[in-house]
Design a protein around this motif. Structure first.
Motif, PDB file in Angstrom:
ATOM      1  N   ASN A 135       0.821  -1.208   0.000  1.00  0.00           N
ATOM      2  CA  ASN A 135       0.000   0.000   0.000  1.00  0.00           C
ATOM      3  C   ASN A 135       0.861   1.267   0.000  1.00  0.00           C
ATOM      4  N   GLY A 136       2.176   1.109  -0.157  1.00  0.00           N
ATOM      5  CA  GLY A 136       3.086   2.240  -0.159  1.00  0.00           C
ATOM      6  C   GLY A 136       3.920   2.368   1.100  1.00  0.00           C
ATOM      7  N   MET A 137       3.472   1.719   2.194  1.00  0.00           N
ATOM      8  CA  MET A 137       4.205   1.826   3.456  1.00  0.00           C
ATOM      9  C   MET A 137       5.326   0.806   3.538  1.00  0.00           C
ATOM     10  N   ASP A 138       6.450   1.211   4.165  1.00  0.00           N
ATOM     11  CA  ASP A 138       7.485   0.261   4.514  1.00  0.00           C
ATOM     12  C   ASP A 138       7.251  -0.198   5.950  1.00  0.00           C
ATOM     13  N   GLY A 149      -2.234   4.078  14.548  1.00  0.00           N
ATOM     14  CA  GLY A 149      -3.302   4.075  13.551  1.00  0.00           C
ATOM     15  C   GLY A 149      -4.378   3.030  13.756  1.00  0.00           C
ATOM     16  N   GLY A 150      -4.402   2.402  14.929  1.00  0.00           N
ATOM     17  CA  GLY A 150      -5.445   1.424  15.211  1.00  0.00           C
ATOM     18  C   GLY A 150      -5.068  -0.019  14.944  1.00  0.00           C
ATOM     19  N   GLY A 151      -3.841  -0.259  14.475  1.00  0.00           N
ATOM     20  CA  GLY A 151      -3.434  -1.627  14.171  1.00  0.00           C
ATOM     21  C   GLY A 151      -3.376  -2.529  15.391  1.00  0.00           C
ATOM     22  N   LEU A 152      -2.900  -2.003  16.515  1.00  0.00           N
ATOM     23  CA  LEU A 152      -2.772  -2.824  17.719  1.00  0.00           C
ATOM     24  C   LEU A 152      -4.140  -3.271  18.223  1.00  0.00           C
ATOM     25  N   GLU A 153      -5.122  -2.392  18.110  1.00  0.00           N
ATOM     26  CA  GLU A 153      -6.478  -2.746  18.535  1.00  0.00           C
ATOM     27  C   GLU A 153      -7.056  -3.857  17.646  1.00  0.00           C
ATOM     28  N   LEU A 154      -6.787  -3.797  16.343  1.00  0.00           N
ATOM     29  CA  LEU A 154      -7.248  -4.850  15.440  1.00  0.00           C
ATOM     30  C   LEU A 154      -6.524  -6.165  15.705  1.00  0.00           C
ATOM     31  N   LYS A 351     -11.404  -5.541   6.790  1.00  0.00           N
ATOM     32  CA  LYS A 351     -11.376  -4.450   7.768  1.00  0.00           C
ATOM     33  C   LYS A 351      -9.947  -4.004   8.059  1.00  0.00           C
ATOM     34  N   VAL A 352      -9.040  -4.957   8.188  1.00  0.00           N
ATOM     35  CA  VAL A 352      -7.644  -4.631   8.470  1.00  0.00           C
ATOM     36  C   VAL A 352      -6.990  -3.965   7.259  1.00  0.00           C
ATOM     37  N   VAL A 353      -7.225  -4.514   6.071  1.00  0.00           N
ATOM     38  CA  VAL A 353      -6.665  -3.933   4.851  1.00  0.00           C
ATOM     39  C   VAL A 353      -7.126  -2.490   4.679  1.00  0.00           C
ATOM     40  N   GLU A 354      -8.403  -2.242   4.894  1.00  0.00           N
ATOM     41  CA  GLU A 354      -8.940  -0.893   4.727  1.00  0.00           C
ATOM     42  C   GLU A 354      -8.361   0.063   5.764  1.00  0.00           C
ATOM     43  N   SER A 355      -8.129  -0.418   6.983  1.00  0.00           N
ATOM     44  CA  SER A 355      -7.512   0.402   8.024  1.00  0.00           C
ATOM     45  C   SER A 355      -6.086   0.781   7.631  1.00  0.00           C
ATOM     46  N   GLN A 356      -5.333  -0.173   7.107  1.00  0.00           N
ATOM     47  CA  GLN A 356      -3.966   0.109   6.669  1.00  0.00           C
ATOM     48  C   GLN A 356      -3.955   1.118   5.519  1.00  0.00           C
ATOM     49  N   ARG A 357      -4.831   0.935   4.574  1.00  0.00           N
ATOM     50  CA  ARG A 357      -4.864   1.828   3.412  1.00  0.00           C
ATOM     51  C   ARG A 357      -5.251   3.243   3.819  1.00  0.00           C
TER      52      ARG A 357
END
Length: 388
Positions: A135-138, A149-154, A351-357
């Protein structure tokens, strides 16, 4: 544990990988003797006051990743002043590398040092917490999604869904992992069709989408699998880890750059019952020990990966090449198909993919618009034209 807790970390010395302890001795150990560097500058703490945590990694004895784990362990042991003592063992000392997650969840081990791709058989969404669709992130940016960004909660939501009884933290943003080791350079994605290839996690689905025949193996099993003909090519991690288990002795083409695992990091886990039993200040030391190790690990990697790559080139006569852009483009097309299929099959994956994007969209726009052309600077100073 709140991100607002303030705790200064101490940095320490160069770490060396430890040799495995016997299973019997490990499982019957009680309170550890606190000595050496762990007690320097702190008052004496009795054995009865020491909380011992039995931790195993998912890495073979020679792997540099054990040094990364040890950097975390030493920081926690020193900062706790002897009240908390982590005993660290390398992969296979008690359970196999792919079994660390279950062992920690069940309490066979108190803690583990691993990666989510090693337990993605429980849910393919596990790979999203370390290595997934581009998605562009390293890795550095993806860690910012984890912690801000909410990743830990997911991630915690996934653990609860799967009934995994542990608490997890993330550290060490890996540089992009190479496409891997081959008998001859891969110059066209068509060469991957039918290739017996080793990788793990969602990267396995990606290469299968591209036509490869994938076998998932921990690092310590790669060379034996090559010798038996189970695989004929593989990727693992980095020039240091790969050379330490002898990749250069069996294959002589090393292809650098790939989109299969471009933003991975390590997972440091502790059994939830053990975690809940720790005093709040020791929980804080553990949490911020992870953050301290995150930097220390990367520095140690940068002190090893570049020089070991040069050794592969000049001493071991490995043909080190850059992966062609056509392969990257083919990987992106494969990621598109794979991500859509898995998102359609699993609402949580989507849901996780959309959060990352959502996190990546503005972050990467800022980053790429503002980032300096460091490659240009390198080529100017060293008068060297790098591979495209």
């Amino acid at each position: 544990m709140s991100d607002e807790i303030k705790c200064k970390s101490s940095v320490s010395k160069k770490m060396e990988p430890k040799q495995p302890m016997s299973r019997r001795k490990f499982l019957t150990a009680t309170a550890a003797t606190v000595g050496g560097a762990a007690t320097i500058g702190f008052p004496m703490v009795s054995r009865a006051e020491t909380i011992t945590v039995k931790m195993q990694g998912a890495w073979s004895a020679t792997d540099i990743i054990n040094e990364f784990a040890q950097e975390f362990v030493d920081r926690v042991n020193q900062m706790s002043g002897g009240r908390l003592h982590i005993d660290y063992l390398v992969g296979g000392a008690v359970v196999k590398p792919f079994e660390v997650t279950d062992a920690v969840s069940k309490g066979v081990l108190d803690a583990g040092h691993t990666v989510p791709v090693y337990w993605y058989n429980k849910s393919k969404a596990a790979s999203l917490f370390g290595s997934g669709p581009i998605n562009g992130m390293d890795a550095h940016m993806t860690l910012s999604w984890i912690y801000r960004g909410g990743g830990l909660e997911l991630y915690r939501e996934l653990l609860e869904k799967l009934g995994l009884n542990y608490v997890g933290f993330f550290a060490m943003p890996y540089p992009t992992q190479p496409l891997g080791w081959f008998r001859k350079p891969i110059t066209d994605a068509k060469q991957l069709k039918g290739l017996k290839y080793r990788t793990v996690g969602l990267a396995a689905d990606l290469f299968e989408e591209m036509g490869a025949k994938v076998t998932q193996l921990p690092g310590g099993e790669i060379v034996p699998a090559l010798e038996r003909g189970v695989i004929e090519a593989f990727e693992f991690a980095n020039p240091t880890s790969d050379s330490r288990f002898g990749a250069q002795k069996v294959l002589k083409t090393y292809e650098m750059g790939s989109f299969h695992q471009a933003m991975e990091f390590e997972e440091i886990i502790i059994n939830k019952n053990k975690w809940d039993s720790l005093p709040k200040d020791l929980q804080a030391i553990w949490q911020y020990g992870v953050e301290a190790a995150n930097s220390a690990n990367y520095w140690t990697a940068m002190a090893n990966y570049p020089k070991d790559l040069q050794t592969l080139i000049h001493k071991d006569k490995v043909n080190v090449v850059r992966t062609p852009k056509s392969i990257f483009k083919a990987q992106l097309k494969a990621w598109d198909k794979l991500t859509k299929r898995l998102s359609d099959e699993d609402p949580f994956f989507k849901k996780v993919v959309e959060s990352q994007r959502a996190w990546a969209k503005d972050l990467c726009y800022y980053w790429f618009l503002n980032d300096a052309d460091f490659k240009m600077g390198y080529e100017h100073v060293f008068k060297t034209k790098l591979p495209v």
